[in-house]
Design an enzyme around this catalytic site. Structure first.
Site: not given
Ligand code: GDP
Length: 429
Positions: A12, A15, A40
């Site tokens: 977290d 990315k 994501h």
């Protein structure tokens, strides 16, 4: 040229945003490990999306998005995700699935759920996506490769053999109904028909792409602390989260990975159980959680509130080292603009001794944070595009962290969007 975007911490870190941004210049984006157990969050001109299985290059029509052999492939989830994109007017992405990727089976998800229930209070905080049973089976050599879906004789024999084994657990350990092999076979035929148009020989494809000078981006899931070897074992994930594994989980030579971008967030967050030395609690944590990320620090996959903490230089130095960071991307810095003072964890006190080396898990459990308090900048830094324009205290915060971790911070992210990025010359680069 191959670049990897990986997490320096617990996951977290942002990315997805960095990958989405770098995918602009990539021809190929590859997921090389993990499964649909993490996500994501990406914000772009199509809206806000949570990706779990799809590589973050899916928003670009020029990108081939690859599910590498190292991934735990949940077929229905993959297709559900593709549908979520196309339903929201994103052009159908170009996808390639490695013939060597293995399948998350329906019984993996059930086993994960039953085992978490059996362990009750001593559970690992699994997301119940079947990831741990999946990787256990892969290494016990009873996993199903995508390619095996296309050999009916082999498939039938293996389904019968594996069901026999799994049903001992289902019936006698968990006291549940056994798996029906014929039904399972039917499900696998459905999977076969779904994946058929996308399956390919990824390593051969990448070899050709490298010879043609294409840009390849490896996309990691989670971060160093969740690596099964180098992380906070056993509170880790079941596949390697390190850039080095990108070579294996994608099928390319390790020496081709020229740039490794370790992503680290300007404060810490973690999900699941396990030691988290710089953790904060109460109102202080609630406020950071509410303001954090883009709309609060809640799991992209699970919606669980994340555990919050101050920036941890000890964990990040180690995290960057194990990743082999050539570049550090410091993200979500804008969120800290509300604080008068910002504590940073610069050491761990273990049994009365202070160290800056990240220890093994049982020592980590005893570690207390040594904090250095920096001055806040007390303003909104979103929209700033050059490093020199950042407030002085903000630059000091970045430079302090860089000096502590010893890896060059070359990107600073000050908002969730693609354009919210400040490139920086680092003296360490
Ligand atoms: P990942 O799994 O590492 O991609 O991280 P997540 O997607 O779970 O968490 C990152 C969250 O922060 C997402 O909601 C992003 O949209 C958001 N984000 C990423 N970079 C920034 C940033 O620089 N500022 C802010 N405010 N949010 C960011």
């Amino acid at each position: 040229m191959v670049k990897a975007v990986v997490g320096a911490n617990w996951g977290d870190e942002g990315k997805g945003k960095i990958t989405d941004m770098l995918a602009q210049e990539a021809d190929i984006v590859i997921r090389f490990q993990g499964g649909a157990n993490a996500g994501h969050t990406i914000v772009n001109n199509y809206g806000k999306f949570a990706l779990h299985t799809l590589p973050s290059g899916v928003f670009y029509e020029h990108v081939t998005n690859i599910i590498g052999n190292g991934v735990a492939l949940n077929v229905p989830r993959l297709f559900q995700e593709i549908k979520e994109l196309t339903d929201r007017r994103v052009p159908a992405p170009h996808i390639m699935i490695s013939e060597r990727a293995q399948l998350v089976m329906p019984y993996h998800i059930l086993l994960d759920t039953y085992e978490e229930a059996r362990l009750a209070g001593k559970s690992f905080g699994s997301t119940k996506s079947g990831i741990a049973p999946f990787y256990s089976d892969k290494f016990a050599k009873i996993g199903f490769q995508v390619s095996e879906l296309f050999d009916e004789g082999l498939l039938r024999e293996k389904v019968l053999r594996v069901c026999e084994l799994k049903n001992v657990l289902f019936e006698h350990l968990y006291h549940k109904d056994p798996i029906d092999p014929e039904q399972l076979l039917e499900t696998l035929h459905e999977y076969r028909d779904m994946v058929a148009p996308y399956v390919g020989n990824v390593s051969a494809f990448l070899d050709e792409a490298l010879r043609a000078g294409k840009n390849i981006l490896l996309e990691g899931q989670l971060g160093t602390m969740k690596d099964p070897d180098h992380g906070i074992y056993p509170m880790v994930t079941s596949s390697s989260t390190l850039a080095a594994y990108g070579a294996i989980g994608a099928g390319l030579p390790p020496y081709e990975i020229k740039k490794i971008i370790a992503v680290t967030k300007a404060y810490s967050s973690a999900v699941g159980a396990g030691a988290f030395v710089s953790e904060i609690f109460g109102e202080e944590a609630d406020e950071l959680r509410r303001r954090g990320g883009d709309g609060g620090e809640y799991g992209a996959t699970t919606g669980r509130p994340r555990r919050m903490g101050w920036y941890d230089c000890v964990a990040s130095k180690y995290g960057c080292r194990l990743q082999g960071a050539t570049d550090v991307a410091l993200t979500v810095l804008d969120v800290l603009g509300y604080l008068d003072e910002i504590p940073v964890c610069t050491g761990y006190e273990i049994d009365g001794e202070v160290t800056t080396e990240f220890p093994v898990t049982w020592k980590l459990e005893k570690a207390k944070p040594v904090l250095t308090v920096l001055q806040g900048w007390k303003c909104d830094i979103r929209g700033i595009r050059s490093y020199a324009e950042l407030p002085e205290n903000c630059r000091k915060y970045i430079e302090f962290i860089e000096a502590q971790i010893g890896y060059p911070v070359t990107m600073v992210s000050n908002g969730p969007g693609r354009e919210d990025i400040i490139y920086r010359q680092s003296s360490l680069a």
